[in-house]
Structure formats: C-alpha cells, structure tokens
Scaffold this motif. Structure first.
Motif, mmCIF file in Angstrom:
data_model
loop_
_atom_site.group_PDB
_atom_site.id
_atom_site.type_symbol
_atom_site.label_atom_id
_atom_site.label_comp_id
_atom_site.label_asym_id
_atom_site.label_seq_id
_atom_site.Cartn_x
_atom_site.Cartn_y
_atom_site.Cartn_z
ATOM 1 N N LEU A 269 0.837 -1.208 0.000
ATOM 2 C CA LEU A 269 0.000 0.000 0.000
ATOM 3 C C LEU A 269 0.866 1.250 0.000
ATOM 4 O O LEU A 269 0.584 2.217 -0.723
ATOM 5 N N TRP A 270 1.925 1.258 0.821
ATOM 6 C CA TRP A 270 2.819 2.430 0.867
ATOM 7 C C TRP A 270 3.397 2.731 -0.517
ATOM 8 O O TRP A 270 3.434 3.883 -0.950
ATOM 9 N N ARG A 271 3.844 1.683 -1.202
ATOM 10 C CA ARG A 271 4.489 1.869 -2.508
ATOM 11 C C ARG A 271 3.521 2.469 -3.532
ATOM 12 O O ARG A 271 3.949 3.132 -4.488
ATOM 13 N N ASN A 272 2.223 2.270 -3.342
ATOM 14 C CA ASN A 272 1.221 2.723 -4.318
ATOM 15 C C ASN A 272 0.247 3.721 -3.699
ATOM 16 O O ASN A 272 -0.924 3.766 -4.074
ATOM 17 N N TRP A 273 0.757 4.552 -2.784
ATOM 18 C CA TRP A 273 -0.096 5.381 -1.948
ATOM 19 C C TRP A 273 -0.621 6.623 -2.662
ATOM 20 O O TRP A 273 -0.167 7.737 -2.460
ATOM 21 N N SER A 274 -1.597 6.426 -3.513
ATOM 22 C CA SER A 274 -2.373 7.527 -4.101
ATOM 23 C C SER A 274 -3.699 6.930 -4.540
ATOM 24 O O SER A 274 -3.802 5.728 -4.823
ATOM 25 N N ALA A 275 -4.723 7.759 -4.589
ATOM 26 C CA ALA A 275 -6.055 7.264 -4.933
ATOM 27 C C ALA A 275 -6.070 6.657 -6.335
ATOM 28 O O ALA A 275 -6.642 5.583 -6.553
ATOM 29 N N GLY A 276 -5.419 7.325 -7.282
ATOM 30 C CA GLY A 276 -5.425 6.833 -8.650
ATOM 31 C C GLY A 276 -4.748 5.491 -8.804
ATOM 32 O O GLY A 276 -5.201 4.639 -9.582
ATOM 33 N N THR A 277 -3.661 5.276 -8.053
ATOM 34 C CA THR A 277 -2.925 4.018 -8.165
ATOM 35 C C THR A 277 -3.616 2.890 -7.414
ATOM 36 O O THR A 277 -3.759 1.772 -7.930
ATOM 37 N N LEU A 278 -4.059 3.156 -6.200
ATOM 38 C CA LEU A 278 -4.732 2.104 -5.426
ATOM 39 C C LEU A 278 -5.990 1.605 -6.130
ATOM 40 O O LEU A 278 -6.344 0.431 -6.024
ATOM 41 N N SER A 279 -6.656 2.483 -6.854
ATOM 42 C CA SER A 279 -7.895 2.078 -7.527
ATOM 43 C C SER A 279 -7.626 1.076 -8.654
ATOM 44 O O SER A 279 -8.566 0.454 -9.157
ATOM 45 N N ARG A 280 -6.376 0.906 -9.045
ATOM 46 C CA ARG A 280 -6.019 -0.069 -10.082
ATOM 47 C C ARG A 280 -5.670 -1.432 -9.503
ATOM 48 O O ARG A 280 -5.318 -2.351 -10.250
ATOM 49 N N MET A 281 -5.732 -1.567 -8.181
ATOM 50 C CA MET A 281 -5.266 -2.773 -7.519
ATOM 51 C C MET A 281 -6.420 -3.628 -6.999
ATOM 52 O O MET A 281 -7.433 -3.110 -6.546
ATOM 53 N N VAL A 282 -6.211 -4.935 -7.039
ATOM 54 C CA VAL A 282 -7.052 -5.902 -6.328
ATOM 55 C C VAL A 282 -6.093 -6.771 -5.522
ATOM 56 O O VAL A 282 -5.063 -7.216 -6.038
ATOM 57 N N ILE A 283 -6.405 -6.994 -4.251
ATOM 58 C CA ILE A 283 -5.560 -7.810 -3.385
ATOM 59 C C ILE A 283 -6.372 -8.992 -2.867
ATOM 60 O O ILE A 283 -7.425 -8.807 -2.253
ATOM 61 N N ILE A 284 -5.888 -10.199 -3.133
ATOM 62 C CA ILE A 284 -6.469 -11.397 -2.538
ATOM 63 C C ILE A 284 -5.505 -11.880 -1.465
ATOM 64 O O ILE A 284 -4.366 -12.262 -1.760
ATOM 65 N N GLY A 285 -5.954 -11.814 -0.219
ATOM 66 C CA GLY A 285 -5.074 -12.175 0.885
ATOM 67 C C GLY A 285 -5.794 -12.060 2.208
ATOM 68 O O GLY A 285 -7.029 -12.030 2.273
ATOM 69 N N ASN A 286 -5.028 -11.972 3.272
ATOM 70 C CA ASN A 286 -5.601 -11.919 4.619
ATOM 71 C C ASN A 286 -6.566 -10.750 4.758
ATOM 72 O O ASN A 286 -6.288 -9.636 4.300
ATOM 73 N N SER A 287 -7.664 -10.986 5.422
ATOM 74 C CA SER A 287 -8.694 -9.972 5.596
ATOM 75 C C SER A 287 -8.161 -8.746 6.328
ATOM 76 O O SER A 287 -7.645 -8.845 7.436
ATOM 77 N N PHE A 288 -8.308 -7.568 5.719
ATOM 78 C CA PHE A 288 -7.915 -6.318 6.377
ATOM 79 C C PHE A 288 -8.789 -6.078 7.605
ATOM 80 O O PHE A 288 -8.311 -5.625 8.640
ATOM 81 N N ARG A 289 -10.077 -6.393 7.477
ATOM 82 C CA ARG A 289 -10.976 -6.215 8.619
ATOM 83 C C ARG A 289 -10.574 -7.137 9.767
ATOM 84 O O ARG A 289 -10.644 -6.759 10.940
ATOM 85 N N GLY A 290 -10.146 -8.345 9.413
ATOM 86 C CA GLY A 290 -9.698 -9.269 10.438
ATOM 87 C C GLY A 290 -8.457 -8.758 11.170
ATOM 88 O O GLY A 290 -8.329 -8.928 12.390
ATOM 89 N N MET A 291 -7.547 -8.134 10.427
ATOM 90 C CA MET A 291 -6.363 -7.555 11.062
ATOM 91 C C MET A 291 -6.768 -6.486 12.066
ATOM 92 O O MET A 291 -6.245 -6.426 13.190
ATOM 93 N N GLU A 292 -7.708 -5.641 11.662
ATOM 94 C CA GLU A 292 -8.168 -4.568 12.540
ATOM 95 C C GLU A 292 -8.802 -5.139 13.805
ATOM 96 O O GLU A 292 -8.577 -4.633 14.915
ATOM 97 N N GLU A 293 -9.562 -6.207 13.654
ATOM 98 C CA GLU A 293 -10.259 -6.792 14.803
ATOM 99 C C GLU A 293 -9.302 -7.479 15.773
ATOM 100 O O GLU A 293 -9.528 -7.472 16.986
ATOM 101 N N ARG A 294 -8.235 -8.063 15.254
ATOM 102 C CA ARG A 294 -7.360 -8.866 16.103
ATOM 103 C C ARG A 294 -6.256 -8.068 16.792
ATOM 104 O O ARG A 294 -5.673 -8.536 17.767
ATOM 105 N N LEU A 295 -5.957 -6.890 16.284
ATOM 106 C CA LEU A 295 -4.875 -6.092 16.858
ATOM 107 C C LEU A 295 -5.422 -4.942 17.697
ATOM 108 O O LEU A 295 -6.465 -4.367 17.377
ATOM 109 N N LEU A 296 -4.709 -4.598 18.742
ATOM 110 C CA LEU A 296 -5.019 -3.365 19.467
ATOM 111 C C LEU A 296 -4.904 -2.197 18.505
ATOM 112 O O LEU A 296 -3.987 -2.142 17.679
#
Length: 263
Positions: free
Chosen positions: A149-176
C-alpha cells in the motif's frame, strides 16, 4: 538469485522427473478445487471487484506461496491462482511470483507453467504503474500488505489494484488499535476506502484459505478520505514491531553469505 543461477539450472535438469511429479500433483490439486465446488463458490468473490468498478487486471503478482512441491496447502493455493488467471484472462506470462523459499525444482515447475519469477525480494514494495494489477498474497505477513500500500499510496494508483489475501478487517479486529495504527498505518488508513468480500468457508480447506478476502479500492471511496490520509507518505521501518512476519531483503542476503564465501 543470479549468483546461483548456474547451479540451480543443473539441479533443475537433474530433477526433471521430480518436476513432472510436482506438476502432476498440481493438476490433482486443481481437480480437487473444481470437484469440491470450492472454486465455483469462490468465483463470485473473485469477480466482485469487476462489478464494483475495479479496473480489470492486466497482470498479477504473487507473494509468499511457499514450498508447493511438498506442501499440499501451498499446492492448492497455486492451483487456485492458475484458475484465477484463467477466470480473469490474465496470461501466465504476465504473472510474476516471489518467495525466498522456492527451490530450484519449484522455480523450474513455475517456468513450465509459463509463470515468471521476480528477480529479487521486493518486500512487497511493487509499483503498479499504469496497469490494473492483481496481487495474490494468501497468508502473507501484515507488513507485506502495508509495504504494498505504501508503494502505491495515491487514490489513482490504489484504484487499479485488487488484493487477494488476509482480511484487512480481520487484522483490525485482532490487533489493538494503537498497535495496528503504529505498525501498519497504511492498512489502517485505507480501510474506509476498501471494499472486501471473503472467500467462502469450505470444510476441506479451512486451513488453506481461512481468513482470505478479495479487496479492492473504488476511486470514489478513496476520494472521500480526508486529505491528511494522503499527506502521510513515510516509508515503513517496523522498528517497534515485535512480530514482524516477513523476510527482509538483508535477512536473505545474510543467509546466503556463508555459502557464497566458501572457496
């Protein structure tokens, strides 16, 4: 990898029979995904970004696949990737992979499949550029997603990406929250601009695809984020992270150095 290229090629030819066995087991894994109904059930999640406004991917990058020659779960994940490329019409030659654990035999098998190898450990810092890109990162460390995400940190670039991997929501729920925002700030900041659809649960693949989601970043949602979100562009260092789950570029170099120093 270049320094050991000759040795690896010799090993690859010597193990041609073993390579054939790996490809045979991979075909069996593909058949397993199809006959179990898991792929058919997952296809809707895979196609969801295209219906949600994401740019169709022109290429794919895969990180952290693991030792698929000896690990059934990694083989299933590779078989899923190949089905994914077919579904999204991404040619195998436009799919690049990296895992520091790959053996010469596995690299040769990937070549037989028409896939490409990334030449070095990018630590997830792969720039999308102007092409729609699918990132396949099942069960990778959180820092790898954060780096991407850091490497592609702009709205225009991120909108070109699809990520299949660990749930971002799950990360938020499991970490302080303070740990999440300190160690993985780019995941934390992009959550409100993310659409996420989980792969379906299947009793046969609970360990293989658990906690796996399809993520994409609709341009309109990203534009609704506050300007302060985009002002933060500091490269992640993880100096205070107690549980870093990725292999750093220098870590790989250190492991190779003793052998390289031998006469």
């Amino acid at each position: 990898m270049a320094a050991t290229g000759g040795r690896r090629r010799r090993r690859g030819r010597a193990g041609a029979g073993e390579g054939g066995a790996v490809l045979r087991r991979l075909r069996e894994a593909r058949d397993d995904l199809l006959s179990s109904g898991f792929w058919a059930a997952s296809a809707g999640a895979v196609r969801a970004p295209l219906g949600g406004g994401a740019e169709p991917p022109a290429r794919c990058v895969c990180y952290g696949l693991g030792r698929f020659s000896g690990c059934a779960a990694a083989r299933l994940q590779l078989a899923f990737l190949l089905l994914l490329l077919e579904e999204l019409r991404v040619p195998p030659g436009r799919c690049s992979l990296f895992d520091p654990a790959f053996s010469a035999q596995e690299e040769a098998a990937l070549g037989e499949l028409g896939l490409r190898l990334l030449p070095e450990n990018e630590e997830g810092k792969h720039g999308v550029g102007g092409s729609g890109t699918l990132f396949y990162m099942v069960h990778c460390g959180k820092a790898l997603y954060n780096n991407l995400l850091w490497r592609n940190w702009s709205a225009g670039t991120l909108s070109r990406m699809v990520i299949i991997g660990n749930s971002f929501r799950g990360m938020e729920e499991r970490l302080l929250s303070r740990i999440f925002e300190r160690d993985y700030p780019y995941i934390a900041k992009v959550l409100k601009g993310t659409e996420e659809v989980a792969l379906p649960a299947h009793p046969r693949y609970l360990d293989t695809f658990n906690d796996t989601s399809v993520h994409w970043f609709p341009l309109q949602k990203l534009k609704e984020l506050s300007p302060e979100v985009w002002d933060f562009t500091e490269e992640p260092t993880y100096q205070d992270c107690d549980d870093l789950e990725i292999i750093r570029r220098e870590d790989r170099a250190e492991r190779r150095s003793p052998a390289a120093a031998e006469p």
